[in-house]
Write an enzyme that holds these catalytic residues in place. Structure first.
Site, mmCIF file in Angstrom:
data_model
loop_
_atom_site.group_PDB
_atom_site.id
_atom_site.type_symbol
_atom_site.label_atom_id
_atom_site.label_comp_id
_atom_site.label_asym_id
_atom_site.label_seq_id
_atom_site.Cartn_x
_atom_site.Cartn_y
_atom_site.Cartn_z
ATOM 1 N N GLU A 34 0.863 -1.185 0.000
ATOM 2 C CA GLU A 34 0.000 0.000 0.000
ATOM 3 C C GLU A 34 0.895 1.228 0.000
ATOM 4 O O GLU A 34 1.696 1.419 0.919
ATOM 5 C CB GLU A 34 -0.867 0.058 1.259
ATOM 6 C CG GLU A 34 -1.959 -0.959 1.359
ATOM 7 C CD GLU A 34 -2.763 -0.752 2.637
ATOM 8 O OE1 GLU A 34 -2.816 0.401 3.130
ATOM 9 O OE2 GLU A 34 -3.314 -1.724 3.154
ATOM 10 N N ASP A 45 -5.695 7.022 11.174
ATOM 11 C CA ASP A 45 -4.324 6.654 11.518
ATOM 12 C C ASP A 45 -3.904 7.216 12.862
ATOM 13 O O ASP A 45 -4.343 8.290 13.282
ATOM 14 C CB ASP A 45 -3.361 7.138 10.431
ATOM 15 C CG ASP A 45 -3.502 6.339 9.151
ATOM 16 O OD1 ASP A 45 -3.319 5.118 9.217
ATOM 17 O OD2 ASP A 45 -3.811 6.936 8.100
#
Length: 247
Positions: A34, A45
């Site tokens: 990714e 995140d």
């Protein structure tokens, strides 16, 4: 053989280093990568990846860096782009996705776009033969699991979020009922992400087709060490995790 998917913040510390690191990772057990597009408000995140995003943005990140990296790496591993909606929304989707496809990228992951608002992104991805990867969490209700997963392109995968929270946290959930529910509606592989590291990867991979590792790798990238040492340590981590999930 269970697969190992790894996340890298693109161009940390520069595009050429990301290319070098990715090629080394492909030789040490990494099946797919990714490439994360840095964004100033990465809501899914944790602190580690948020810090990496901020560093790359301060250095003057350009969206074209992702295509440049992909062109030199895609023959060695499958590539996916992980981006929040904002960087894509503020560019022409067809232009961006066309660039991704021409560079050898296989699909896109957009964690902050709900199913109800995903049609423009899915349609643009389809026009350019890119897979659209859905995210499923332990809090996702069975009816919605079916809705999210039943039309997934089998060339892609289903991103199973290991717990409700942000990347990098250390939490545990019993994912087996959810994995079974996903299997009922889709033949696509299921990869477990969020909080996966060398200590828990084998447990996280139980019942799944593989794991996704992000914060544990980016944490090494943020350390005050030489580039060669970072590559060596990340490759060792990848090899250990790949062995653990297949032991």
């Amino acid at each position: 053989m269970k697969q190992l998917v790894c996340y890298l913040t693109a161009a940390l510390p520069c595009a050429s280093f990301t290319e070098e690191l990715a090629l080394a990772m492909s030789e040490n057990g990494v099946d797919s990568l990714e490439l994360g597009i840095p964004f100033s408000d990465p809501v899914a995140d944790g602190e580690v990846i948020a810090k990496a995003n901020a560093q790359v943005l301060r250095q003057g990140f350009a969206l074209g860096d992702v295509a440049k990296i992909a062109r030199n790496v895609h023959t060695h591993m499958r590539l996916f782009v992980m981006s929040y909606a904002n960087p894509l929304y503020h560019n022409d989707l067809d232009s961006v996705f066309s660039s991704f496809a021409r560079s050898g990228i296989s699909g896109v992951i957009i964690p902050d776009v709900p199913f109800e608002e995903s049609a423009p992104y899915k349609q643009a991805a389809k026009r350019h033969h890119l897979s659209f990867v859905p995210l499923v969490a332990p809090t996702t209700q069975p009816k919605r699991v079916k809705m999210l997963t039943e039309s997934v392109d089998c060339r892609a995968f289903i991103y199973l979020v290991a717990y409700a929270g942000i990347t990098g946290a250390a939490k545990n959930e019993d994912l087996q009922p959810l994995i079974a529910s996903i299997r009922e509606s889709s033949p696509a592989p299921v990869f477990v992400g969020f909080g996966v590291n060398a200590h828990n990867a084998r447990q996280k991979a139980e019942g799944a087709d593989g794991v996704i590792v992000g914060s544990a790798i980016v944490q090494i990238l943020l350390q005050d060490s030489s580039g060669s040492e970072k590559i060596r340590n990340i490759c060792a981590l990848c090899k250990n995790i790949k062995n653990a999930i297949n032991s």
